[in-house]
Design a protein around this motif. Sequence first.
Motif, PDB file in Angstrom:
ATOM      1  N   ARG A 123       0.836  -1.194   0.000  1.00 23.47           N
ATOM      2  CA  ARG A 123       0.000   0.000   0.000  1.00 23.47           C
ATOM      3  C   ARG A 123       0.870   1.243   0.000  1.00 23.47           C
ATOM      4  O   ARG A 123       1.924   1.284   0.643  1.00 23.47           O
ATOM      5  CB  ARG A 123      -0.915   0.025   1.228  1.00 23.47           C
ATOM      6  N   TYR A 124       0.417   2.254  -0.712  1.00 29.23           N
ATOM      7  CA  TYR A 124       1.116   3.529  -0.767  1.00 29.23           C
ATOM      8  C   TYR A 124       0.115   4.655  -0.521  1.00 29.23           C
ATOM      9  O   TYR A 124      -1.073   4.527  -0.843  1.00 29.23           O
ATOM     10  CB  TYR A 124       1.774   3.741  -2.142  1.00 29.23           C
ATOM     11  N   GLU A 125       0.630   5.747   0.040  1.00 29.23           N
ATOM     12  CA  GLU A 125      -0.145   6.964   0.171  1.00 29.23           C
ATOM     13  C   GLU A 125       0.691   8.116  -0.366  1.00 29.23           C
ATOM     14  O   GLU A 125       1.908   7.990  -0.565  1.00 29.23           O
ATOM     15  CB  GLU A 125      -0.522   7.237   1.628  1.00 29.23           C
ATOM     16  N   LEU A 126       0.027   9.246  -0.575  1.00 27.49           N
ATOM     17  CA  LEU A 126       0.710  10.457  -1.011  1.00 27.49           C
ATOM     18  C   LEU A 126       0.562  11.498   0.086  1.00 27.49           C
ATOM     19  O   LEU A 126      -0.553  11.848   0.468  1.00 27.49           O
ATOM     20  CB  LEU A 126       0.083  10.967  -2.316  1.00 27.49           C
ATOM     21  N   HIS A 127       1.697  11.967   0.614  1.00 21.24           N
ATOM     22  CA  HIS A 127       1.695  12.944   1.699  1.00 21.24           C
ATOM     23  C   HIS A 127       2.361  14.228   1.205  1.00 21.24           C
ATOM     24  O   HIS A 127       3.586  14.295   1.085  1.00 21.24           O
ATOM     25  CB  HIS A 127       2.445  12.411   2.910  1.00 21.24           C
ATOM     26  N   PHE A 151      -9.211   6.191  -1.860  1.00 22.74           N
ATOM     27  CA  PHE A 151      -8.401   7.283  -1.329  1.00 22.74           C
ATOM     28  C   PHE A 151      -9.281   8.452  -0.903  1.00 22.74           C
ATOM     29  O   PHE A 151     -10.318   8.724  -1.509  1.00 22.74           O
ATOM     30  CB  PHE A 151      -7.419   7.794  -2.387  1.00 22.74           C
ATOM     31  N   ILE A 152      -8.808   9.151   0.134  1.00 19.71           N
ATOM     32  CA  ILE A 152      -9.336  10.467   0.481  1.00 19.71           C
ATOM     33  C   ILE A 152      -8.302  11.488   0.031  1.00 19.71           C
ATOM     34  O   ILE A 152      -7.135  11.416   0.434  1.00 19.71           O
ATOM     35  CB  ILE A 152      -9.578  10.604   1.993  1.00 19.71           C
ATOM     36  N   SER A 179      -2.167  15.178  -1.642  1.00 20.60           N
ATOM     37  CA  SER A 179      -2.136  14.079  -0.686  1.00 20.60           C
ATOM     38  C   SER A 179      -3.253  13.109  -1.019  1.00 20.60           C
ATOM     39  O   SER A 179      -4.278  13.503  -1.611  1.00 20.60           O
ATOM     40  CB  SER A 179      -2.304  14.600   0.752  1.00 20.60           C
ATOM     41  N   ALA A 180      -3.068  11.864  -0.645  1.00 23.41           N
ATOM     42  CA  ALA A 180      -4.094  10.837  -0.836  1.00 23.41           C
ATOM     43  C   ALA A 180      -3.906   9.787   0.241  1.00 23.41           C
ATOM     44  O   ALA A 180      -2.833   9.177   0.336  1.00 23.41           O
ATOM     45  CB  ALA A 180      -3.987  10.206  -2.228  1.00 23.41           C
ATOM     46  N   TYR A 181      -4.940   9.598   1.058  1.00 16.40           N
ATOM     47  CA  TYR A 181      -4.866   8.683   2.190  1.00 16.40           C
ATOM     48  C   TYR A 181      -5.804   7.502   1.964  1.00 16.40           C
ATOM     49  O   TYR A 181      -6.912   7.660   1.453  1.00 16.40           O
ATOM     50  CB  TYR A 181      -5.256   9.403   3.481  1.00 16.40           C
ATOM     51  N   SER A 182      -5.343   6.330   2.407  1.00 17.71           N
ATOM     52  CA  SER A 182      -6.136   5.107   2.277  1.00 17.71           C
ATOM     53  C   SER A 182      -6.426   4.572   3.672  1.00 17.71           C
ATOM     54  O   SER A 182      -5.614   3.848   4.247  1.00 17.71           O
ATOM     55  CB  SER A 182      -5.368   4.068   1.456  1.00 17.71           C
ATOM     56  N   TRP A 240     -14.165   9.835  -8.414  1.00 17.94           N
ATOM     57  CA  TRP A 240     -14.596   8.536  -7.906  1.00 17.94           C
ATOM     58  C   TRP A 240     -14.570   7.455  -8.976  1.00 17.94           C
ATOM     59  O   TRP A 240     -13.997   6.376  -8.786  1.00 17.94           O
ATOM     60  CB  TRP A 240     -15.985   8.618  -7.282  1.00 17.94           C
ATOM     61  N   LYS A 241     -15.172   7.690 -10.109  1.00 19.24           N
ATOM     62  CA  LYS A 241     -15.342   6.637 -11.118  1.00 19.24           C
ATOM     63  C   LYS A 241     -14.008   6.093 -11.628  1.00 19.24           C
ATOM     64  O   LYS A 241     -13.852   4.880 -11.806  1.00 19.24           O
ATOM     65  CB  LYS A 241     -16.165   7.161 -12.301  1.00 19.24           C
ATOM     66  N   LYS A 242     -13.041   6.959 -11.854  1.00 20.30           N
ATOM     67  CA  LYS A 242     -11.787   6.518 -12.461  1.00 20.30           C
ATOM     68  C   LYS A 242     -10.680   6.265 -11.448  1.00 20.30           C
ATOM     69  O   LYS A 242      -9.810   5.415 -11.674  1.00 20.30           O
ATOM     70  CB  LYS A 242     -11.310   7.544 -13.489  1.00 20.30           C
ATOM     71  N   GLU A 243     -10.682   7.001 -10.333  1.00 22.34           N
ATOM     72  CA  GLU A 243      -9.583   6.878  -9.382  1.00 22.34           C
ATOM     73  C   GLU A 243      -9.998   6.363  -8.005  1.00 22.34           C
ATOM     74  O   GLU A 243      -9.157   6.312  -7.100  1.00 22.34           O
ATOM     75  CB  GLU A 243      -8.882   8.232  -9.212  1.00 22.34           C
ATOM     76  N   SER A 244     -11.270   6.017  -7.798  1.00 21.16           N
ATOM     77  CA  SER A 244     -11.748   5.549  -6.484  1.00 21.16           C
ATOM     78  C   SER A 244     -11.317   6.504  -5.379  1.00 21.16           C
ATOM     79  O   SER A 244     -10.823   6.096  -4.327  1.00 21.16           O
ATOM     80  CB  SER A 244     -11.221   4.143  -6.182  1.00 21.16           C
TER      81      SER A 244
END
Length: 206
Positions: A25-29, A72-73, A80-83, A100-104
């Motif tokens: 898993r990866y996130e973007l900070h 992701f949020i 940033s993108a958090y899971s 939402w449709k393409k990147e959840s």
Amino acid sequence: MTQVLRQLVTFDEFISWYPENAQQRYELHDGVIVEMVPPKGDHEEIVGFLALEISAEIKRLKLPYFIPKTAFIKPLEADSAYSPDVLILNRPNLVNEPLWKKESTVSYAASIPLVIKVVSTNWRDDYLKKAADYEAVGIGEYWIVDYAALGGRRFIGNPKQPTISVYLLVEGEYQVRQFLQGDVIESPTFPELNLTAEQIFQTANM
């Protein structure tokens, strides 16, 4: 937590880079891609227990919510993108989510009734960065489940003990309530959930 790419990237670059069928898993900070520490068994047992209990409550109350496997949020104004470990989504509002449709990916508070994070070694992110960003998004309820008492004493007290911190948005700012041992969790999103902190913690010891 291990940073795997030091150069700053945008959210779109992160999504394009994200490995298909990734085992990790990866996130973007704030533009930095972060590899998340693989969860331990206790962590996953608590995540599974909470997901099952909340799913049962969603079904019982016939709420238009669901728990995605991976999503992701993304705070609107940040790269940033958090899971989260458990993310409850409000299905009717997803039509307003452009990613939402393409990147959840979701960015609006109306889509996110509740976020739950089960603490691991990167606890500073959970108590500091993510709490601040979720507050900025306007997410009404955020749980930090610190079953191993890893968080700093300024967050869970001294002596440290397993704690569930429930952050509730009040007039645009988070106020926190903490639950220990036999305390029944009080959740505005699920007021009849009827779970104690100890029930959640004991899941990892069964």
